[in-house]
Design a protein around this motif. Sequence first.
Motif, PDB file in Angstrom:
ATOM      1  N   ASP A   1      24.656 -10.343  -9.484  1.00 63.49           N
ATOM      2  CA  ASP A   1      25.560  -9.916  -8.399  1.00 63.49           C
ATOM      3  C   ASP A   1      25.140  -8.656  -7.832  1.00 63.49           C
ATOM      4  OD1 ASP A   1      26.769 -12.633  -8.399  1.00 63.49           O
ATOM      5  OD2 ASP A   1      28.160 -11.823  -9.592  1.00 63.49           O
ATOM      6  N   LEU A   2      24.833  -7.683  -8.733  1.00 69.14           N
ATOM      7  CA  LEU A   2      24.378  -6.404  -8.545  1.00 69.14           C
ATOM      8  C   LEU A   2      23.101  -6.145  -8.478  1.00 69.14           C
ATOM      9  CD1 LEU A   2      27.392  -4.616 -10.643  1.00 69.14           C
ATOM     10  CD2 LEU A   2      27.379  -5.391  -7.912  1.00 69.14           C
ATOM     11  N   VAL A   3      22.463  -6.278  -7.263  1.00 68.61           N
ATOM     12  CA  VAL A   3      20.831  -5.948  -7.286  1.00 68.61           C
ATOM     13  C   VAL A   3      20.856  -4.653  -6.357  1.00 68.61           C
ATOM     14  CG1 VAL A   3      18.995  -6.782  -6.424  1.00 68.61           C
ATOM     15  CG2 VAL A   3      20.211  -8.192  -7.209  1.00 68.61           C
ATOM     16  N   GLN A   4      19.977  -3.515  -6.868  1.00 67.86           N
ATOM     17  CA  GLN A   4      20.029  -2.372  -6.210  1.00 67.86           C
ATOM     18  C   GLN A   4      18.518  -2.350  -5.570  1.00 67.86           C
ATOM     19  OE1 GLN A   4      19.743   1.085  -8.914  1.00 67.86           O
ATOM     20  NE2 GLN A   4      20.235   2.375  -7.230  1.00 67.86           N
ATOM     21  N   THR A   5      18.521  -2.575  -4.243  1.00 69.39           N
ATOM     22  CA  THR A   5      17.304  -2.636  -3.601  1.00 69.39           C
ATOM     23  C   THR A   5      16.984  -1.474  -2.610  1.00 69.39           C
ATOM     24  OG1 THR A   5      18.474  -3.603  -1.573  1.00 69.39           O
ATOM     25  CG2 THR A   5      17.676  -5.090  -3.146  1.00 69.39           C
ATOM     26  N   GLY A   6      17.895  -0.361  -2.689  1.00 70.82           N
ATOM     27  CA  GLY A   6      17.590   1.186  -2.150  1.00 70.82           C
ATOM     28  C   GLY A   6      16.836   1.687  -3.181  1.00 70.82           C
ATOM     29  N   PHE A   7      15.632   2.017  -3.092  1.00 71.23           N
ATOM     30  CA  PHE A   7      14.559   2.312  -4.040  1.00 71.23           C
ATOM     31  C   PHE A   7      14.352   3.797  -3.670  1.00 71.23           C
ATOM     32  CE2 PHE A   7      11.942  -1.505  -5.388  1.00 71.23           C
ATOM     33  CZ  PHE A   7      13.204  -2.073  -5.950  1.00 71.23           C
ATOM     34  N   ILE A   8      13.811   4.496  -4.679  1.00 75.06           N
ATOM     35  CA  ILE A   8      13.407   6.015  -4.858  1.00 75.06           C
ATOM     36  C   ILE A   8      11.848   5.749  -5.252  1.00 75.06           C
ATOM     37  CG2 ILE A   8      15.660   7.109  -5.284  1.00 75.06           C
ATOM     38  CD1 ILE A   8      14.553   7.593  -7.903  1.00 75.06           C
ATOM     39  N   LEU A   9      11.096   6.708  -4.835  1.00 73.77           N
ATOM     40  CA  LEU A   9       9.610   6.619  -5.208  1.00 73.77           C
ATOM     41  C   LEU A   9       9.624   6.712  -6.799  1.00 73.77           C
ATOM     42  CD1 LEU A   9       7.596   8.807  -2.453  1.00 73.77           C
ATOM     43  CD2 LEU A   9       7.194   6.430  -3.078  1.00 73.77           C
ATOM     44  N   PRO A  10       8.593   5.785  -7.305  1.00 73.01           N
ATOM     45  CA  PRO A  10       8.486   6.193  -8.687  1.00 73.01           C
ATOM     46  C   PRO A  10       7.745   7.297  -9.320  1.00 73.01           C
ATOM     47  CG  PRO A  10       7.251   4.530  -7.804  1.00 73.01           C
ATOM     48  CD  PRO A  10       7.981   4.840  -6.860  1.00 73.01           C
ATOM     49  N   VAL A  11       6.989   7.919  -8.403  1.00 70.42           N
ATOM     50  CA  VAL A  11       6.195   8.995  -8.670  1.00 70.42           C
ATOM     51  C   VAL A  11       5.994   9.902  -7.300  1.00 70.42           C
ATOM     52  CG1 VAL A  11       4.179   7.910  -8.348  1.00 70.42           C
ATOM     53  CG2 VAL A  11       4.340   9.974  -9.946  1.00 70.42           C
ATOM     54  N   GLU A  12       5.761  11.274  -7.236  1.00 71.45           N
ATOM     55  CA  GLU A  12       5.543  12.008  -6.191  1.00 71.45           C
ATOM     56  C   GLU A  12       3.969  12.101  -6.283  1.00 71.45           C
ATOM     57  OE1 GLU A  12       7.425  13.127  -3.830  1.00 71.45           O
ATOM     58  OE2 GLU A  12       9.344  12.705  -4.748  1.00 71.45           O
ATOM     59  N   GLY A  13       3.340  12.042  -5.090  1.00 76.80           N
ATOM     60  CA  GLY A  13       2.065  12.166  -5.151  1.00 76.80           C
ATOM     61  C   GLY A  13       1.450  11.732  -3.669  1.00 76.80           C
ATOM     62  N   VAL A  14       0.237  11.919  -3.719  1.00 78.38           N
ATOM     63  CA  VAL A  14      -0.400  11.097  -2.499  1.00 78.38           C
ATOM     64  C   VAL A  14      -0.891   9.631  -2.378  1.00 78.38           C
ATOM     65  CG1 VAL A  14      -2.697  11.857  -0.976  1.00 78.38           C
ATOM     66  CG2 VAL A  14      -1.648  13.469  -2.163  1.00 78.38           C
ATOM     67  N   VAL A  15      -0.583   9.044  -1.354  1.00 76.69           N
ATOM     68  CA  VAL A  15      -0.963   7.457  -1.157  1.00 76.69           C
ATOM     69  C   VAL A  15      -2.499   7.471  -1.117  1.00 76.69           C
ATOM     70  CG1 VAL A  15      -0.571   5.452   0.276  1.00 76.69           C
ATOM     71  CG2 VAL A  15       1.419   6.861  -0.293  1.00 76.69           C
ATOM     72  N   SER A  16      -2.895   6.761  -1.951  1.00 83.16           N
ATOM     73  CA  SER A  16      -4.622   6.849  -2.088  1.00 83.16           C
ATOM     74  C   SER A  16      -5.026   5.356  -1.544  1.00 83.16           C
ATOM     75  CB  SER A  16      -5.117   7.075  -3.315  1.00 83.16           C
ATOM     76  OG  SER A  16      -4.413   6.510  -4.494  1.00 83.16           O
ATOM     77  N   GLY A  17      -4.025   4.445  -1.671  1.00 84.70           N
ATOM     78  CA  GLY A  17      -4.394   3.061  -1.551  1.00 84.70           C
ATOM     79  C   GLY A  17      -3.153   2.490  -0.888  1.00 84.70           C
ATOM     80  N   ASN A  18      -3.252   1.927   0.444  1.00 85.58           N
ATOM     81  CA  ASN A  18      -2.267   1.206   1.101  1.00 85.58           C
ATOM     82  C   ASN A  18      -1.976  -0.221   0.590  1.00 85.58           C
ATOM     83  OD1 ASN A  18      -0.985   3.362   2.771  1.00 85.58           O
ATOM     84  ND2 ASN A  18      -2.823   3.407   3.880  1.00 85.58           N
ATOM     85  N   PHE A  19      -0.857  -0.846   0.738  1.00 88.56           N
ATOM     86  CA  PHE A  19      -0.556  -2.221   0.456  1.00 88.56           C
ATOM     87  C   PHE A  19      -1.425  -3.120   1.628  1.00 88.56           C
ATOM     88  CE2 PHE A  19       1.899  -6.028   1.629  1.00 88.56           C
ATOM     89  CZ  PHE A  19       1.849  -6.597   0.289  1.00 88.56           C
ATOM     90  N   GLY A  20      -1.852  -4.031   1.014  1.00 86.70           N
ATOM     91  CA  GLY A  20      -2.570  -5.059   1.824  1.00 86.70           C
ATOM     92  C   GLY A  20      -3.962  -4.989   2.029  1.00 86.70           C
ATOM     93  N   LEU A  21      -4.500  -3.796   1.734  1.00 86.92           N
ATOM     94  CA  LEU A  21      -6.013  -3.445   1.918  1.00 86.92           C
ATOM     95  C   LEU A  21      -7.007  -4.827   1.578  1.00 86.92           C
ATOM     96  CD1 LEU A  21      -6.066   0.273   1.000  1.00 86.92           C
ATOM     97  CD2 LEU A  21      -6.513  -0.582   3.179  1.00 86.92           C
ATOM     98  N   ARG A  22      -7.811  -5.049   2.340  1.00 86.42           N
ATOM     99  CA  ARG A  22      -8.803  -6.147   1.803  1.00 86.42           C
ATOM    100  C   ARG A  22      -9.754  -5.224   0.986  1.00 86.42           C
ATOM    101  NH1 ARG A  22     -10.759  -8.562   7.382  1.00 86.42           N
ATOM    102  NH2 ARG A  22     -10.452  -6.354   7.989  1.00 86.42           N
ATOM    103  N   ARG A  23     -10.070  -5.643  -0.143  1.00 84.47           N
ATOM    104  CA  ARG A  23     -10.741  -4.778  -1.289  1.00 84.47           C
ATOM    105  C   ARG A  23     -12.193  -5.435  -1.398  1.00 84.47           C
ATOM    106  NH1 ARG A  23      -7.228  -1.387  -5.536  1.00 84.47           N
ATOM    107  NH2 ARG A  23      -6.798   0.225  -3.901  1.00 84.47           N
ATOM    108  N   PHE A  24     -13.136  -4.273  -1.520  1.00 85.63           N
ATOM    109  CA  PHE A  24     -14.717  -4.704  -1.887  1.00 85.63           C
ATOM    110  C   PHE A  24     -14.617  -3.635  -3.031  1.00 85.63           C
ATOM    111  CE2 PHE A  24     -13.819  -6.123   2.535  1.00 85.63           C
ATOM    112  CZ  PHE A  24     -14.751  -7.117   2.546  1.00 85.63           C
TER     113      PHE A  24
END
Length: 288
Positions: free
Chosen positions: A150-173
């Motif tokens: 009944d208690l689901v915490q969906t308000g997240f914090i970042l798991p690590v501070e850093g630079v986004v080097s790969g975005n979600f959903g990229l079609r990878r090769f």
Amino acid sequence: MYRPPLPRLLCAALLILLLAPAAASALPRANPVPGGVALVAIEAPGATAPKAWYRERRIMVLPDGTSSGRWFAVVGIALDAEPGTHRVESELADGRRETLEFLVVSKEYASQHITLKDTRKVTPPPEDLARIRDETPRIKAALRHWSDSDLVQTGFILPVEGVVSGNFGLRRFYNDQPRSPHSGLDIAAPAGTPVQAPAAGTVVETGDFFFNGNSVFLDHGQGLVTMYAHMQEIRVRPGERVRQGDMLGLVGSTGRATGPHLHWGVSLNDARVNPELFLPETTAKKPE
């Protein structure tokens, strides 16, 4: 492919926008695209939460944060989902059932080409394939894990501070060979940087996997599972309960990685969705 008539599409699109009121700030942000999240309203007066299913799989249901008797089915939309009208089946406490519709809008993701010197991580030999076959059921079971809460915490914090080097959903090769779309968010950080739990949860799986390296899987309840891969070191054990901000491990480059970074994945009703939708705002630095 089925395409609803235009008036119905417009109505469905407006419905999705209306289903994410500002008062429901604890809910993930709605973005009903492949790899996104839809919030579908369920009218159910009373304190008992309704139940809901999408594609015959149980899905998360959360209150809207007011006393209006409105609940939200929180639907994870798979990256391979077809655009168009999708359906959620709901069941109220008195047994009444209802079919609710929502619109999935098409989205085109960018491509990313990665060169790996370790060709085993691109085309694994038979002995590695045997290991991958042994590991795959464990990973799949962790990502589709369900626990009533009944208690689901969906308000997240970042798991690590850093630079986004790969975005979600990229079609990878990899070495010009097409592979599955990127199912998480890559955050580059120095090796040894602490990785923290973005929300409270229970560790359901850990291990050193061929592609993912040292990995941790956290169950947050109602089909919401997060994954942390390529770590240098794991600091938690299966069955351990963690609070938001607790350390899970250290950033590394184990598995299929070109350098130290954290692969952060979010699975919702066994669909890999964009982790950024669970953040109030993205504080990781974007690539320049």
